[in-house]
Design a protein around this motif. Sequence first.
Motif, PDB file in Angstrom:
ATOM      1  N   ASN A 209       0.831  -1.204   0.000  1.00 37.59           N
ATOM      2  CA  ASN A 209       0.000   0.000   0.000  1.00 37.59           C
ATOM      3  C   ASN A 209       0.863   1.251   0.000  1.00 37.59           C
ATOM      4  OD1 ASN A 209      -2.424  -1.363  -0.038  1.00 37.59           O
ATOM      5  ND2 ASN A 209      -2.686  -1.331   2.181  1.00 37.59           N
ATOM      6  N   ARG A 210       1.900   1.223   0.820  1.00 43.42           N
ATOM      7  CA  ARG A 210       2.781   2.385   0.924  1.00 43.42           C
ATOM      8  C   ARG A 210       3.451   2.681  -0.415  1.00 43.42           C
ATOM      9  NH1 ARG A 210       8.039   3.700   2.088  1.00 43.42           N
ATOM     10  NH2 ARG A 210       8.347   5.488   3.489  1.00 43.42           N
ATOM     11  N   GLU A 211       3.938   1.634  -1.092  1.00 42.35           N
ATOM     12  CA  GLU A 211       4.601   1.839  -2.385  1.00 42.35           C
ATOM     13  C   GLU A 211       3.606   2.313  -3.443  1.00 42.35           C
ATOM     14  OE1 GLU A 211       7.810   1.945  -3.009  1.00 42.35           O
ATOM     15  OE2 GLU A 211       7.937   1.697  -0.834  1.00 42.35           O
TER      16      GLU A 211
ATOM     17  N   MET B  99      -5.306  14.955  -1.570  1.00 48.22           N
ATOM     18  CA  MET B  99      -4.897  13.666  -1.008  1.00 48.22           C
ATOM     19  C   MET B  99      -5.851  12.561  -1.448  1.00 48.22           C
ATOM     20  SD  MET B  99      -2.109  13.862   0.952  1.00 48.22           S
ATOM     21  CE  MET B  99      -2.078  12.957   2.521  1.00 48.22           C
ATOM     22  N   ARG B 100      -7.130  12.866  -1.563  1.00 55.71           N
ATOM     23  CA  ARG B 100      -8.102  11.849  -1.988  1.00 55.71           C
ATOM     24  C   ARG B 100      -7.824  11.366  -3.406  1.00 55.71           C
ATOM     25  NH1 ARG B 100     -12.667  10.663   0.745  1.00 55.71           N
ATOM     26  NH2 ARG B 100     -12.999  11.771   2.718  1.00 55.71           N
ATOM     27  N   GLU B 101      -7.321  12.253  -4.272  1.00 48.66           N
ATOM     28  CA  GLU B 101      -6.976  11.851  -5.632  1.00 48.66           C
ATOM     29  C   GLU B 101      -5.763  10.923  -5.624  1.00 48.66           C
ATOM     30  OE1 GLU B 101      -6.916  11.379  -9.733  1.00 48.66           O
ATOM     31  OE2 GLU B 101      -8.478  11.954  -8.306  1.00 48.66           O
TER      32      GLU B 101
ATOM     33  N   ARG C  44      -5.878   7.150  -7.105  1.00 47.73           N
ATOM     34  CA  ARG C  44      -4.910   6.656  -8.087  1.00 47.73           C
ATOM     35  C   ARG C  44      -4.158   5.433  -7.559  1.00 47.73           C
ATOM     36  NH1 ARG C  44      -1.388   8.743 -12.212  1.00 47.73           N
ATOM     37  NH2 ARG C  44      -3.006  10.275 -12.643  1.00 47.73           N
ATOM     38  N   ALA C  45      -3.914   5.410  -6.252  1.00 48.22           N
ATOM     39  CA  ALA C  45      -3.177   4.293  -5.653  1.00 48.22           C
ATOM     40  C   ALA C  45      -4.060   3.072  -5.434  1.00 48.22           C
ATOM     41  CB  ALA C  45      -2.564   4.728  -4.318  1.00 48.22           C
ATOM     42  N   GLY C  46      -5.380   3.249  -5.530  1.00 45.79           N
ATOM     43  CA  GLY C  46      -6.289   2.127  -5.310  1.00 45.79           C
ATOM     44  C   GLY C  46      -6.463   1.777  -3.847  1.00 45.79           C
ATOM     45  N   VAL C  47      -6.327   2.779  -2.977  1.00 52.67           N
ATOM     46  CA  VAL C  47      -6.526   2.551  -1.541  1.00 52.67           C
ATOM     47  C   VAL C  47      -7.554   3.559  -1.032  1.00 52.67           C
ATOM     48  CG1 VAL C  47      -4.154   1.742  -1.254  1.00 52.67           C
ATOM     49  CG2 VAL C  47      -4.692   4.147  -0.810  1.00 52.67           C
ATOM     50  N   GLY C  48      -8.090   3.306   0.149  1.00 55.02           N
ATOM     51  CA  GLY C  48      -9.026   4.232   0.746  1.00 55.02           C
ATOM     52  C   GLY C  48      -8.309   5.401   1.398  1.00 55.02           C
ATOM     53  N   PRO C  49      -8.995   6.532   1.567  1.00 56.20           N
ATOM     54  CA  PRO C  49      -8.388   7.683   2.240  1.00 56.20           C
ATOM     55  C   PRO C  49      -7.851   7.338   3.630  1.00 56.20           C
ATOM     56  CG  PRO C  49     -10.436   8.337   1.178  1.00 56.20           C
ATOM     57  CD  PRO C  49     -10.355   6.842   1.068  1.00 56.20           C
TER      58      PRO C  49
ATOM     59  N   TYR D 293      -4.053   8.099   4.976  1.00 54.26           N
ATOM     60  CA  TYR D 293      -3.730   8.926   6.147  1.00 54.26           C
ATOM     61  C   TYR D 293      -3.070   8.121   7.260  1.00 54.26           C
ATOM     62  CZ  TYR D 293      -6.080  13.012   4.262  1.00 54.26           C
ATOM     63  OH  TYR D 293      -6.419  14.091   3.485  1.00 54.26           O
ATOM     64  N   ARG D 294      -3.281   6.799   7.270  1.00 58.81           N
ATOM     65  CA  ARG D 294      -2.547   5.976   8.240  1.00 58.81           C
ATOM     66  C   ARG D 294      -1.066   5.966   7.904  1.00 58.81           C
ATOM     67  NH1 ARG D 294      -6.636   2.305   8.327  1.00 58.81           N
ATOM     68  NH2 ARG D 294      -5.636   1.003   6.762  1.00 58.81           N
ATOM     69  N   ARG D 295      -0.764   5.873   6.633  1.00 57.84           N
ATOM     70  CA  ARG D 295       0.639   5.829   6.212  1.00 57.84           C
ATOM     71  C   ARG D 295       1.275   7.224   6.240  1.00 57.84           C
ATOM     72  NH1 ARG D 295       0.083   1.431   7.660  1.00 57.84           N
ATOM     73  NH2 ARG D 295      -1.018  -0.129   6.432  1.00 57.84           N
ATOM     74  N   PHE D 296       0.519   8.231   5.806  1.00 57.54           N
ATOM     75  CA  PHE D 296       1.030   9.594   5.704  1.00 57.54           C
ATOM     76  C   PHE D 296      -0.006  10.548   6.289  1.00 57.54           C
ATOM     77  CE2 PHE D 296       2.779   7.094   2.204  1.00 57.54           C
ATOM     78  CZ  PHE D 296       4.147   7.272   2.419  1.00 57.54           C
ATOM     79  N   PRO D 297       0.077  10.830   7.585  1.00 61.04           N
ATOM     80  CA  PRO D 297      -0.939  11.652   8.255  1.00 61.04           C
ATOM     81  C   PRO D 297      -1.076  13.064   7.680  1.00 61.04           C
ATOM     82  CG  PRO D 297       0.402  10.482   9.856  1.00 61.04           C
ATOM     83  CD  PRO D 297       1.062  10.283   8.526  1.00 61.04           C
ATOM     84  N   THR D 298      -0.011  13.604   7.084  1.00 57.88           N
ATOM     85  CA  THR D 298      -0.079  14.955   6.517  1.00 57.88           C
ATOM     86  C   THR D 298       0.463  14.942   5.094  1.00 57.88           C
ATOM     87  OG1 THR D 298       2.142  15.630   7.230  1.00 57.88           O
ATOM     88  CG2 THR D 298       0.330  15.940   8.810  1.00 57.88           C
TER      89      THR D 298
END
Length: 208
Positions: A19-21, A40-42, A46-51, A55-60
């Motif tokens: 997910n991170r990659e 951030m939602r875009e 594009r990454a195919g993950v939920g918001p 935000y868990r991986r990158f809070p800001t």
Amino acid sequence: MRVVTGHLPHPLRSDARDNRERILDAARALFATEGLRVPMREVARRAGVGPATLYRRFPTKRELVTEAFTDQLRACRTIVDEGLAHPDPWAGFCLVVEKTCELHARHLGFTEAFMAAYPEAMDFAAARAYSLKSAGELARRAREAGGLRPDFVLDDLILMIMANRGIHALSTAARVAASRRFAALVIQAFRASPEHTRLPPVPRLAPG
């Protein structure tokens, strides 16, 4: 049960890495073509993950930008180090101009992050300070060697980066081609003794 639960964390950690990659790959692609205004939602879409995963991986957004442009930060240091190592200071200075313009032309969001958007991010602040200090030292050598015009100041490089950022083109390839021509013009302007060399070709910058 102990054996099963003991193996459960491994696929979860693998999923988290994947997910991170995916998030970083999506962010790099979007920032490179659209700049840092991308929501951030875009990036999540594009990454195919939920918001929530994003935000868990990158809070800001600052953390996401800093991580996404790690390679570009390293490239900045490599470019100025290569320029400083060149036996001819003027040639080394020209190399820095050319490669810096191309680096920023390939990654639209990087210029914004490097110059202004996230000055409080330590990685960017340190990389910017190192690059500018090294470029200043290279400029001093090039000026003393007679290649660089005597009235050059370091802010001229800042102006160059800001102007280079303003190049708009139909594709990344056209933007890079335009940036190369721009760099050639800048080098002629920075040269102590005017010398008109052949410029790179003009790319198509707007619809015909």
